[in-house]
Design an enzyme around this catalytic site. Structure first.
Site, PDB file in Angstrom:
ATOM      1  N   HIS A  10       3.055   1.165  -7.197  1.00  0.00           N
ATOM      2  CA  HIS A  10       3.864   0.216  -8.024  1.00  0.00           C
ATOM      3  C   HIS A  10       5.455   0.432  -7.809  1.00  0.00           C
ATOM      4  O   HIS A  10       6.130  -0.281  -8.026  1.00  0.00           O
ATOM      5  CB  HIS A  10       3.741   0.301  -9.372  1.00  0.00           C
ATOM      6  CG  HIS A  10       2.663  -0.304  -9.925  1.00  0.00           C
ATOM      7  ND1 HIS A  10       2.020  -0.141 -11.355  1.00  0.00           N
ATOM      8  CD2 HIS A  10       1.481  -1.070  -9.220  1.00  0.00           C
ATOM      9  CE1 HIS A  10       0.662  -0.492 -11.272  1.00  0.00           C
ATOM     10  NE2 HIS A  10       0.513  -0.994 -10.209  1.00  0.00           N
TER      11      HIS A  10
ATOM     12  N   ASN B 193      -6.869 -11.634  -8.949  1.00  0.00           N
ATOM     13  CA  ASN B 193      -6.692 -11.922  -7.367  1.00  0.00           C
ATOM     14  C   ASN B 193      -6.088 -13.056  -7.007  1.00  0.00           C
ATOM     15  O   ASN B 193      -5.741 -13.351  -5.821  1.00  0.00           O
ATOM     16  CB  ASN B 193      -8.121 -11.966  -6.523  1.00  0.00           C
ATOM     17  CG  ASN B 193      -8.890 -10.593  -6.670  1.00  0.00           C
ATOM     18  OD1 ASN B 193      -8.170  -9.529  -6.801  1.00  0.00           O
ATOM     19  ND2 ASN B 193      -9.900 -10.624  -6.820  1.00  0.00           N
TER      20      ASN B 193
ATOM     21  N   ARG C 254      -2.278  -4.229  -2.512  1.00  0.00           N
ATOM     22  CA  ARG C 254      -3.248  -4.408  -3.510  1.00  0.00           C
ATOM     23  C   ARG C 254      -4.408  -5.287  -3.090  1.00  0.00           C
ATOM     24  O   ARG C 254      -5.604  -4.752  -3.600  1.00  0.00           O
ATOM     25  CB  ARG C 254      -2.494  -5.415  -4.396  1.00  0.00           C
ATOM     26  CG  ARG C 254      -2.793  -5.429  -6.020  1.00  0.00           C
ATOM     27  CD  ARG C 254      -1.942  -5.736  -6.872  1.00  0.00           C
ATOM     28  NE  ARG C 254      -1.230  -7.053  -6.480  1.00  0.00           N
ATOM     29  CZ  ARG C 254      -1.505  -8.200  -6.980  1.00  0.00           C
ATOM     30  NH1 ARG C 254      -2.439  -8.215  -7.728  1.00  0.00           N
ATOM     31  NH2 ARG C 254      -0.961  -9.210  -6.721  1.00  0.00           N
TER      32      ARG C 254
ATOM     33  N   HIS D  83      -8.097  -4.057  -4.158  1.00  0.00           N
ATOM     34  CA  HIS D  83      -8.819  -4.940  -5.113  1.00  0.00           C
ATOM     35  C   HIS D  83     -10.309  -5.031  -4.311  1.00  0.00           C
ATOM     36  O   HIS D  83     -11.347  -5.188  -4.971  1.00  0.00           O
ATOM     37  CB  HIS D  83      -8.307  -6.119  -5.425  1.00  0.00           C
ATOM     38  CG  HIS D  83      -7.271  -6.140  -6.074  1.00  0.00           C
ATOM     39  ND1 HIS D  83      -6.813  -7.432  -6.997  1.00  0.00           N
ATOM     40  CD2 HIS D  83      -6.425  -5.208  -6.847  1.00  0.00           C
ATOM     41  CE1 HIS D  83      -5.951  -7.264  -7.813  1.00  0.00           C
ATOM     42  NE2 HIS D  83      -5.544  -5.943  -7.674  1.00  0.00           N
TER      43      HIS D  83
END
Length: 319
Positions: A189, A93, A62, A66
């Site tokens: 996911h 974050n 992730r 990001h």
């Protein structure tokens, strides 16, 4: 009005052309002569850390996502700030973990080939190796990125677990990613955890009448209500129950059964292209191959190459 629209469209395509021009500086094996050990060194650090804490895989993956969605893949997510105004201090974050793995990889590389490998490339390699460590696919990572010098909390505008399909498609398209990339990358996911505040709206008073989200399987919703009470802000939930530490295709089977944890997961069934891909992967999979392709594509977004940016000596601070 027409002139204004043409201006906006022209600016959009200019951004895409500039991004494509920068991405041409990337290639597989960029460090083959200057630091040929780079991938082996990073992999050793990642696998050692993941052996002790496999749950780090999801936040590391992730983290790359990001980073690439804000200012491009320039390592800006890694920068600390003395006044909490860097990207890593933005609310989306705050749940990221594993920054120490980036630090350890950088330190190991600085001993062998100082001043050569960028932190943004290290992050791209770590995202791949974290997936591999969880039995997921591998792919060839393009390198040659340089590190950005700016990290601004006010620029953090990431896709949200509350987004509908229209907004998701728009957000991804601004990064040069299409509907297929959206659903493929959502497949990430399959690993990791989500927390109750990110989905409890689907369980209680979804439309203001004390109901649950009708797109959520009723049995699954009942099970989730047992774990997430209305005021719960801390309980963690497996995004892919039963295999959240293994990178596999079960995420798509769950979404097909209306058991995606977030609204953004359920939204994948609201578009013909994304729904078609979900149903295809639920039956038989090309997901592993497709994931590598989309990760490479995302990794070209907004990169700094050539003489732009810098090669940080430490990933948390500018030179």
């Amino acid at each position: 009005m027409a002139a204004s629209k043409r201006s906006v469209v022209s600016c959009f395509f200019l951004v895409l052309l500039l991004a494509e021009a920068n991405a041409q500086g990337l290639k597989v094996g960029f460090y083959s002569k200057t630091c040929p050990q780079v991938e082996g060194i990073v992999k050793k650090v990642v696998f050692a850390a993941m052996k002790k804490a496999p749950t780090l895989g999801a936040p590391l993956l992730r983290m790359f996502f990001h980073d690439c969605f804000v200012r491009g893949c320039d390592g800006s997510i890694l920068l600390d700030s003395s006044n909490n105004q860097a990207e890593k201090n933005a609310v989306p974050n705050l749940s990221l973990r594993g920054f120490g793995i980036i630090d350890d990889s950088k330190a190991a590389l600085e001993k062998v080939c100082p001043g050569i490998v960028s932190c943004s490339d290290i992050l791209a390699l770590i995202a791949r190796d974290a997936v591999v460590a969880l039995e997921g696919p591998t792919w060839e990572v393009e390198t040659g990125r340089r590190d950005g010098r700016v990290s601004n909390i006010n620029e953090v505008n990431l896709p949200s677990p509350f987004d509908n399909i229209t907004k998701l498609i728009t957000e991804f398209s601004t990064k040069g990613l299409n509907e297929k990339d959206l659903v493929v990358l959502s497949g990430g996911h399959t690993i990791g955890m989500g927390h109750c505040p990110l989905m409890s709206n689907r369980l209680y008073n979804f439309t203001g009448r004390g109901d649950s989200d009708p797109s959520l399987d009723s049995e699954y919703a009942s099970n989730l209500r047992k774990k997430c009470k209305p005021a719960d802000t801390t309980t963690a939930l497996e995004m892919d129950p039963g295999s959240f530490k293994t990178f596999d295709v079960s995420y798509f089977k769950l979404v097909a059964k209306r058991r995606g944890l977030f609204q953004s997961d359920a939204a994948l069934l609201d578009n013909s292209k994304t729904r078609g891909y979900v149903l295809q992967q639920a039956r038989g999979s090309t997901f592993f191959h497709d994931f590598g392709v989309s990760m490479v594509k995302m990794g070209r977004n907004g990169v700094l190459t050539g003489r732009a940016g810098e090669i940080r000596s430490m990933c948390r601070v500018r030179n």
